[in-house]
Design a protein around this motif. Structure first.
Motif, PDB file in Angstrom:
ATOM      1  N   MET A  52       0.820  -1.083   0.292  1.00  0.00           N
ATOM      2  CA  MET A  52      -0.021  -0.117  -0.013  1.00  0.00           C
ATOM      3  C   MET A  52       0.873   1.243  -0.019  1.00  0.00           C
ATOM      4  O   MET A  52       0.587   2.113  -0.882  1.00  0.00           O
ATOM      5  CB  MET A  52      -1.057   0.104   1.216  1.00  0.00           C
ATOM      6  CG  MET A  52      -1.902   0.967   1.224  1.00  0.00           C
ATOM      7  SD  MET A  52      -3.130   1.124  -0.055  1.00  0.00           S
ATOM      8  CE  MET A  52      -4.499  -0.048   0.590  1.00  0.00           C
ATOM      9  N   ASP A  53       1.968   1.132   0.955  1.00  0.00           N
ATOM     10  CA  ASP A  53       2.527   2.387   0.702  1.00  0.00           C
ATOM     11  C   ASP A  53       3.755   2.660  -0.471  1.00  0.00           C
ATOM     12  O   ASP A  53       3.856   3.824  -0.841  1.00  0.00           O
ATOM     13  CB  ASP A  53       3.987   2.084   1.851  1.00  0.00           C
ATOM     14  CG  ASP A  53       3.334   2.415   3.383  1.00  0.00           C
ATOM     15  OD1 ASP A  53       2.164   2.703   3.359  1.00  0.00           O
ATOM     16  OD2 ASP A  53       4.034   1.739   4.322  1.00  0.00           O
ATOM     17  N   LEU A  88       2.554   1.731  -3.474  1.00  0.00           N
ATOM     18  CA  LEU A  88       1.530   1.962  -4.554  1.00  0.00           C
ATOM     19  C   LEU A  88       1.445   3.353  -4.873  1.00  0.00           C
ATOM     20  O   LEU A  88       0.928   4.110  -3.808  1.00  0.00           O
ATOM     21  CB  LEU A  88       0.334   1.216  -4.653  1.00  0.00           C
ATOM     22  CG  LEU A  88       0.188  -0.163  -4.892  1.00  0.00           C
ATOM     23  CD1 LEU A  88      -1.209  -0.976  -4.541  1.00  0.00           C
ATOM     24  CD2 LEU A  88       0.577  -0.557  -6.160  1.00  0.00           C
ATOM     25  N   PRO A  89       1.311   3.636  -6.052  1.00  0.00           N
ATOM     26  CA  PRO A  89       0.673   5.090  -6.450  1.00  0.00           C
ATOM     27  C   PRO A  89      -0.626   5.360  -5.943  1.00  0.00           C
ATOM     28  O   PRO A  89      -1.371   4.380  -5.965  1.00  0.00           O
ATOM     29  CB  PRO A  89       0.990   5.512  -7.884  1.00  0.00           C
ATOM     30  CG  PRO A  89       0.995   4.118  -8.429  1.00  0.00           C
ATOM     31  CD  PRO A  89       1.724   2.974  -7.368  1.00  0.00           C
ATOM     32  N   ASP A  90      -0.958   6.559  -5.627  1.00  0.00           N
ATOM     33  CA  ASP A  90      -2.504   6.754  -5.077  1.00  0.00           C
ATOM     34  C   ASP A  90      -3.447   6.350  -6.127  1.00  0.00           C
ATOM     35  O   ASP A  90      -4.757   5.651  -5.504  1.00  0.00           O
ATOM     36  CB  ASP A  90      -2.851   8.281  -4.771  1.00  0.00           C
ATOM     37  CG  ASP A  90      -1.748   8.804  -3.413  1.00  0.00           C
ATOM     38  OD1 ASP A  90      -1.686   7.842  -2.670  1.00  0.00           O
ATOM     39  OD2 ASP A  90      -1.815  10.040  -3.489  1.00  0.00           O
ATOM     40  N   ASP A  91      -3.487   6.204  -7.442  1.00  0.00           N
ATOM     41  CA  ASP A  91      -4.533   5.865  -8.319  1.00  0.00           C
ATOM     42  C   ASP A  91      -4.711   4.303  -8.205  1.00  0.00           C
ATOM     43  O   ASP A  91      -5.695   3.704  -8.616  1.00  0.00           O
ATOM     44  CB  ASP A  91      -4.191   6.295  -9.624  1.00  0.00           C
ATOM     45  CG  ASP A  91      -2.930   5.768 -10.160  1.00  0.00           C
ATOM     46  OD1 ASP A  91      -1.933   5.667  -9.500  1.00  0.00           O
ATOM     47  OD2 ASP A  91      -2.792   5.333 -11.598  1.00  0.00           O
ATOM     48  N   LYS A 145      -4.108   2.320  -5.295  1.00  0.00           N
ATOM     49  CA  LYS A 145      -4.590   1.899  -4.033  1.00  0.00           C
ATOM     50  C   LYS A 145      -5.899   1.452  -3.993  1.00  0.00           C
ATOM     51  O   LYS A 145      -6.204   0.310  -3.371  1.00  0.00           O
ATOM     52  CB  LYS A 145      -4.195   3.125  -3.137  1.00  0.00           C
ATOM     53  CG  LYS A 145      -2.782   3.154  -2.753  1.00  0.00           C
ATOM     54  CD  LYS A 145      -2.436   4.269  -1.488  1.00  0.00           C
ATOM     55  CE  LYS A 145      -1.182   4.527  -1.558  1.00  0.00           C
ATOM     56  NZ  LYS A 145      -0.624   5.536  -0.462  1.00  0.00           N
ATOM     57  N   PRO A 146      -7.108   1.823  -4.553  1.00  0.00           N
ATOM     58  CA  PRO A 146      -8.177   1.395  -4.497  1.00  0.00           C
ATOM     59  C   PRO A 146      -8.269  -0.111  -5.137  1.00  0.00           C
ATOM     60  O   PRO A 146      -8.988  -0.929  -4.826  1.00  0.00           O
ATOM     61  CB  PRO A 146      -9.033   2.260  -5.417  1.00  0.00           C
ATOM     62  CG  PRO A 146      -8.400   3.638  -5.389  1.00  0.00           C
ATOM     63  CD  PRO A 146      -6.878   3.375  -5.157  1.00  0.00           C
ATOM     64  N   ASN A 193      -7.365  -2.195  -2.472  1.00  0.00           N
ATOM     65  CA  ASN A 193      -8.290  -2.274  -1.660  1.00  0.00           C
ATOM     66  C   ASN A 193      -9.496  -3.236  -1.960  1.00  0.00           C
ATOM     67  O   ASN A 193      -9.988  -4.262  -1.046  1.00  0.00           O
ATOM     68  CB  ASN A 193      -9.068  -0.997  -1.123  1.00  0.00           C
ATOM     69  CG  ASN A 193      -8.272  -0.179  -0.191  1.00  0.00           C
ATOM     70  OD1 ASN A 193      -7.399  -0.665   0.661  1.00  0.00           O
ATOM     71  ND2 ASN A 193      -8.075   1.221  -0.598  1.00  0.00           N
TER      72      ASN A 193
END
Length: 93
Positions: A40-41, A43-46, A48-49, A52
């Protein structure tokens, strides 16, 4: 409040249980948790979903599998033939 009321109102979680310190299960849980946090740390923000969603799907699969195994075990345990065999085994010297 009696135990049935506690259960009804959700104050008791019948599936809660402890994980033994030092067990294989604890080691696996720790490894999975650590890997998930690191991923998670990293991964780029796009993305992360997506992780999840993968975790949620995995949780749903585990829940469905666990429920199915419980139902099969319950059916086996309440099968009259099974109960008769257990009774016969208990009666053996």
């Amino acid at each position: 409040m009696n135990i049935l009321e506690e259960l009804y109102y959700g104050n008791i979680n019948i599936s809660e249980r402890d994980v033994k310190e030092g067990s294989d299960e604890q080691a696996a849980l720790s490894a999975a948790s650590d890997a998930q946090i690191k991923l998670m740390d990293a991964l780029p923000d796009d993305l992360k979903p997506l992780l999840n969603n993968l975790n949620a799907a995995n949780d749903s699969l585990l829940d469905a599998t666990s429920r199915e195994m419980f139902e099969q075990g319950f059916q086996y345990g309440t099968n009259p033939c099974t109960l008769r065999h257990l009774y016969i085994l208990w009666e053996l010297p």
